[in-house]
Design a protein around this motif. Structure first.
Motif, short mmCIF file in Angstrom:
data_model
loop_
_atom_site.label_atom_id
_atom_site.label_comp_id
_atom_site.label_asym_id
_atom_site.label_seq_id
_atom_site.Cartn_x
_atom_site.Cartn_y
_atom_site.Cartn_z
N GLY A 193 0.86 -1.18 0.00
CA GLY A 193 0.00 0.00 0.00
C GLY A 193 0.89 1.23 0.00
O GLY A 193 1.84 1.32 0.78
N ALA A 194 0.62 2.16 -0.88
CA ALA A 194 1.41 3.40 -0.96
C ALA A 194 0.45 4.58 -0.95
O ALA A 194 -0.53 4.60 -1.70
N VAL A 195 0.72 5.54 -0.08
CA VAL A 195 -0.13 6.73 -0.02
C VAL A 195 0.73 7.96 -0.19
O VAL A 195 1.87 8.02 0.28
N VAL A 196 0.19 8.94 -0.91
CA VAL A 196 0.93 10.14 -1.28
C VAL A 196 0.05 11.36 -1.10
O VAL A 196 -1.19 11.26 -1.06
N PRO A 197 0.65 12.54 -1.01
CA PRO A 197 -0.13 13.78 -0.90
C PRO A 197 -0.58 14.28 -2.26
O PRO A 197 -0.22 13.72 -3.30
N GLY A 198 -1.34 15.35 -2.25
CA GLY A 198 -1.78 15.97 -3.50
C GLY A 198 -3.08 15.39 -4.00
O GLY A 198 -3.90 14.88 -3.23
N LEU A 199 -3.27 15.43 -5.30
CA LEU A 199 -4.48 14.90 -5.91
C LEU A 199 -4.25 13.44 -6.28
O LEU A 199 -3.30 13.13 -7.00
N VAL A 200 -5.11 12.57 -5.77
CA VAL A 200 -4.96 11.13 -6.01
C VAL A 200 -6.28 10.58 -6.52
O VAL A 200 -7.33 10.77 -5.89
N ASP A 201 -6.24 9.90 -7.65
CA ASP A 201 -7.41 9.19 -8.18
C ASP A 201 -7.29 7.74 -7.73
O ASP A 201 -6.56 6.95 -8.33
N GLU A 202 -7.99 7.41 -6.66
CA GLU A 202 -7.84 6.08 -6.08
C GLU A 202 -8.46 5.00 -6.95
O GLU A 202 -8.04 3.84 -6.89
N ALA A 203 -9.41 5.35 -7.78
CA ALA A 203 -10.03 4.36 -8.67
C ALA A 203 -9.03 3.85 -9.71
O ALA A 203 -8.99 2.66 -10.02
N THR A 204 -8.21 4.75 -10.24
CA THR A 204 -7.24 4.37 -11.27
C THR A 204 -5.84 4.15 -10.70
O THR A 204 -4.95 3.67 -11.41
N ASP B 175 -0.01 13.40 -13.19
CA ASP B 175 -0.53 12.27 -13.99
C ASP B 175 0.41 11.07 -13.96
O ASP B 175 0.77 10.50 -15.00
N LEU B 176 0.81 10.67 -12.76
CA LEU B 176 1.73 9.55 -12.59
C LEU B 176 0.93 8.27 -12.35
O LEU B 176 0.21 8.18 -11.35
N PRO B 177 1.03 7.26 -13.23
CA PRO B 177 0.28 6.01 -13.04
C PRO B 177 0.95 5.16 -11.95
O PRO B 177 1.54 4.10 -12.23
N LEU B 178 0.85 5.61 -10.73
CA LEU B 178 1.65 5.07 -9.64
C LEU B 178 1.36 3.59 -9.38
O LEU B 178 2.29 2.79 -9.20
N ARG B 179 0.09 3.22 -9.37
CA ARG B 179 -0.23 1.82 -9.08
C ARG B 179 0.35 0.88 -10.13
O ARG B 179 0.95 -0.14 -9.80
N ASP B 180 0.20 1.24 -11.39
CA ASP B 180 0.74 0.38 -12.47
C ASP B 180 2.25 0.28 -12.39
O ASP B 180 2.84 -0.80 -12.58
N LEU B 181 2.91 1.39 -12.12
CA LEU B 181 4.37 1.39 -12.02
C LEU B 181 4.84 0.52 -10.85
O LEU B 181 5.84 -0.21 -10.97
N LEU B 182 4.14 0.60 -9.73
CA LEU B 182 4.54 -0.19 -8.57
C LEU B 182 4.23 -1.68 -8.78
O LEU B 182 5.01 -2.55 -8.36
N ARG B 183 3.13 -1.98 -9.45
CA ARG B 183 2.83 -3.39 -9.76
C ARG B 183 3.94 -4.02 -10.60
O ARG B 183 4.31 -5.18 -10.41
N SER B 184 4.48 -3.24 -11.52
CA SER B 184 5.54 -3.78 -12.38
C SER B 184 6.82 -4.03 -11.61
O SER B 184 7.65 -4.85 -12.02
N ARG B 185 6.98 -3.34 -10.48
CA ARG B 185 8.19 -3.51 -9.69
C ARG B 185 8.06 -4.59 -8.62
O ARG B 185 9.04 -5.21 -8.23
N PHE B 186 6.84 -4.82 -8.14
CA PHE B 186 6.65 -5.75 -7.03
C PHE B 186 5.98 -7.06 -7.43
O PHE B 186 6.13 -8.07 -6.75
N ASP B 187 5.16 -7.06 -8.47
CA ASP B 187 4.43 -8.25 -8.89
C ASP B 187 3.57 -8.81 -7.77
O ASP B 187 3.46 -10.03 -7.58
#
Length: 297
Positions: free
Chosen positions: A66-77, A90-102
């Protein structure tokens, strides 16, 4: 599972077992305006936690992050839409982290995650309606209504960018006079130093307690600004519990008592509780682990 909270000044992370019990925790400094490099910051935090676990003889499998960040976050995407202070858009944070952690990854807003943790583990436990306002590097809020943290849109809770002092200090968002630029811990520290004084917001709060007139003026202006924004939120939502977190909450009664008194005056009733959040700077990371647990359900 791991929970990481990327704050304006520090990265707080915890490693928990399947029951949510914290096994290890870690804190590091946040790089200045990391932008897209926040992905590496989060990966480094989780890697450090896993190294601590292995050094202690624990060699389990990472179940979720689980990663949480400040600012504007679209939790659905799972997108980190914008951060004024940390420099991403416009950083696709969840997708980027999934690719690193699997593994399953949950991405959330740091303040909403903090309130989730306070509701399950801290000062809002058993309280169905509360407003959480951390006062640190920036200012945001999260609202608990009927036992649920309000997600709304990515702009939900961004009270720090409400203009309270037209033409006032420049905010990280580029505008002037935002609440964050007037009443956050970092803003108060800057205002104090601009008076030629040494120290930060904590030093200022001590000067307030000692009766320093200049300190009291800055402090009261900040409280008035907070009340102008918090008061209408409490009135609209019927909120009776306000949790104050972040570094400024450490000032205790010097902040909480006048803030409550002025909220009572604005709201027209005394059925309002203003108290310090219980989980301190671990709230966001603990909330991130709760989001990680939900991601595996």
């Amino acid at each position: 599972m791991a929970g990481v909270d990327v704050g304006g000044t520090r990265v707080k992370s915890v490693l928990a077992d399947d029951d949510g019990s914290v096994l290890f925790s870690h804190t590091a400094s946040t790089p200045e305006r990391p932008g897209a490099g926040v992905v590496d910051v989060i990966v480094d935090a989780v890697t450090t936690l896993l190294d601590l676990a292995r050094a202690d003889g624990i060699d389990g499998r990472l179940a979720a992050v689980g990663a949480v960040v400040p600012g504007l976050v679209d939790e659905a995407t799972g997108s980190a839409a914008w951060s004024a202070n940390l420099g991403w858009r416009d950083l696709p944070l969840r997708d980027l982290l999934r690719s690193r952690f699997d593994v399953p990854v949950a991405v959330g807003h740091d303040v909403r995650a903090g309130l989730l943790a306070e509701f399950h583990l801290g000062a809002a436990k058993g309280v169905p309606d509360a407003l959480f306002v951390p006062l640190g590097t920036g200012i945001a809020s999260a609202l608990l209504a009927s036992g649920r943290v309000v997600a709304g849109t990515e702009w939900t809770g961004e009270i720090g960018h409400v203009t309270v002092q037209p033409g006032g200090p420049v905010c990280g968002c580029g505008r002037r006079g935002c609440l964050e630029a007037v009443a956050s811990a970092s803003a108060l520290g800057r205002a104090w130093r601009e008076l030629g004084r040494d120290g930060d917001a904590e030093t200022l709060s001590l000067a307030v307690a000692d009766g320093d007139p200049e300190a009291i003026r800055l402090w009261e202006d900040a409280i008035d600004a907070l009340v102008r924004v918090i008061g209408p939120v409490c009135a609209a939502a019927g909120t009776r519990v306000v949790l104050i977190g972040g570094g400024l909450a450490l000032s205790g009664a010097v902040l909480l008592e006048p803030l409550r008194d002025r909220l009572v005056s604005v709201l027209g009733h005394d059925r309002i509780i203003v108290t310090r959040a219980a989980l301190g700077d671990r709230a966001g990371a603990l909330g991130a682990t709760l989001l990680a647990m939900e991601a595996t359900a």
